[in-house]
Write a protein that holds these residues in place. Structure first.
Motif, PDB file in Angstrom:
ATOM      1  N   SER A 125       2.997 -96.682  14.481  1.00 31.78           N
ATOM      2  CA  SER A 125       2.929 -95.238  14.252  1.00 31.78           C
ATOM      3  C   SER A 125       4.143 -94.527  14.839  1.00 31.78           C
TER       4      SER A 125
ATOM      5  N   ILE B 124       8.417 -91.717  19.136  1.00 26.33           N
ATOM      6  CA  ILE B 124       8.653 -90.309  18.836  1.00 26.33           C
ATOM      7  C   ILE B 124      10.029 -90.195  18.201  1.00 26.33           C
TER       8      ILE B 124
ATOM      9  N   VAL C  45       5.564 -90.331  15.441  1.00 31.55           N
ATOM     10  CA  VAL C  45       5.390 -88.889  15.300  1.00 31.55           C
ATOM     11  C   VAL C  45       6.786 -88.284  15.175  1.00 31.55           C
TER      12      VAL C  45
ATOM     13  N   SER D  34       2.148 -80.232  24.019  1.00 31.76           N
ATOM     14  CA  SER D  34       1.732 -81.636  23.875  1.00 31.76           C
ATOM     15  C   SER D  34       2.258 -82.172  22.552  1.00 31.76           C
ATOM     16  N   ILE D  35       2.327 -83.487  22.472  1.00 32.55           N
ATOM     17  CA  ILE D  35       2.789 -84.180  21.269  1.00 32.55           C
ATOM     18  C   ILE D  35       1.737 -85.232  20.926  1.00 32.55           C
ATOM     19  N   PRO D  36       1.363 -85.356  19.658  1.00 35.94           N
ATOM     20  CA  PRO D  36       0.383 -86.385  19.285  1.00 35.94           C
ATOM     21  C   PRO D  36       0.848 -87.781  19.716  1.00 35.94           C
ATOM     22  N   LYS D  37      -0.109 -88.624  20.052  1.00 38.63           N
ATOM     23  CA  LYS D  37       0.218 -89.981  20.498  1.00 38.63           C
ATOM     24  C   LYS D  37       0.657 -90.849  19.329  1.00 38.63           C
ATOM     25  N   ALA D  38       1.660 -91.672  19.585  1.00 40.39           N
ATOM     26  CA  ALA D  38       2.174 -92.624  18.601  1.00 40.39           C
ATOM     27  C   ALA D  38       2.979 -93.670  19.351  1.00 40.39           C
ATOM     28  N   ASP D  39       3.344 -94.756  18.657  1.00 40.52           N
ATOM     29  CA  ASP D  39       4.160 -95.801  19.277  1.00 40.52           C
ATOM     30  C   ASP D  39       5.579 -95.324  19.559  1.00 40.52           C
TER      31      ASP D  39
END
Length: 190
Positions: free
Chosen positions: A122, A182, A124, A175-180
Motif C-alpha cells: 500500500s 508515503i 498513500v 494525520s496521514i492514513p497508514k500505508a507501507d
C-alpha cells in the motif's frame, strides 16, 4: 532545437538517391513540450511557471527568507496560494493542469523500473490531488493499494474505476492514513 543530420531520399527519374542534409530537430527535452506526442506534455507546467501573476512571486524571495510566518505566495499575492486559486478559476485550472502534467512524468520515471515498489502492498499519495500519479503507478503496479490523500475540498466527489484506488480527505499536518509507503511527489504549500 538542435541541428542534426537527416537522410533524405530523393526520388527522381534516375532512381532513388539518398542524401544527407542538415536540418533542425527537437531535442529530447523540447519534445516534452509537444502535445499529442508519445511523451508526457509538460506544457501546462511551463505555462504555470511563466504566468505573470504567479511568477511575480519569485521577485519576493528576498522578503520570504526573512519572514518565518508566511509563504512566498502569501507575501506576493497577499493571501495563501490556495485562497488565491479558489477565487481565480482560470489560475486554479492552470494549476491543476500543471500538477497533472507533472504527474505524467511518472510514466517516464517508471519506464523499465519494475522493482521500484517491490515488497509494498500500500501507498498513500499525500497531496495527490486528482490521483493522476496514483493512477499512473497503479497501471504499472496493479497489485498495490493506493490512497490519494489531500484536503477535503480537493478530493470531494472524486472516484476511481480502479478498486485499488481510494480518495481520503484530511490535513497532513494532523494525520496521514497508514500505508507501507508515503509518496510526497511535490510539496507546494498552498
Amino acid at each position: 532545437m538542435c541541428i542534426t543530420k537527416v537522410r533524405i531520399i530523393d526520388d527522381n527519374n534516375d532512381g532513388k538517391q539518398e542524401k544527407e542534409k542538415e536540418a533542425f530537430a527537437l531535442t529530447t527535452a523540447s519534445e516534452l513540450l509537444i502535445k499529442g506526442s508519445e511523451n508526457p506534455c509538460m506544457n501546462p507546467m511551463v505555462e504555470l511557471g511563466t504566468d505573470p501573476t504567479l511568477s511575480v512571486s519569485f521577485h519576493h524571495i528576498n522578503k520570504w527568507f526573512y519572514d518565518e510566518n508566511r509563504t512566498l505566495f502569501e507575501i506576493a499575492l497577499g493571501k495563501p496560494l490556495r485562497e488565491f486559486l479558489d477565487k481565480n478559476p482560470t489560475h486554479m485550472s492552470l494549476f491543476n493542469e500543471a500538477m497533472a502534467s507533472d504527474s505524467q512524468m511518472m510514466k517516464l520515471a517508471l519506464k523499465d523500473h519494475n522493482m521500484a515498489f517491490q515488497g509494498l502492498e500500500s501507498i498513500v499519495d499525500v497531496g495527490g490531488g486528482n490521483g493522476t500519479t496514483a493512477q499512473i503507478i497503479g497501471e504499472n503496479f496493479p497489485e498495490l493499494k493506493f490512497i490519494v490523500f489531500d484536503l477535503p475540498h480537493v478530493v470531494i466527489g472524486l472516484q476511481s474505476s480502479n478498486n485499488n484506488l481510494s480518495f481520503v480527505g484530511g490535513d497532513m499536518f494532523e494525520s496521514i492514513p497508514k500505508a507501507d509507503a508515503i509518496l510526497l511527489k511535490l510539496k507546494v504549500r498552498i
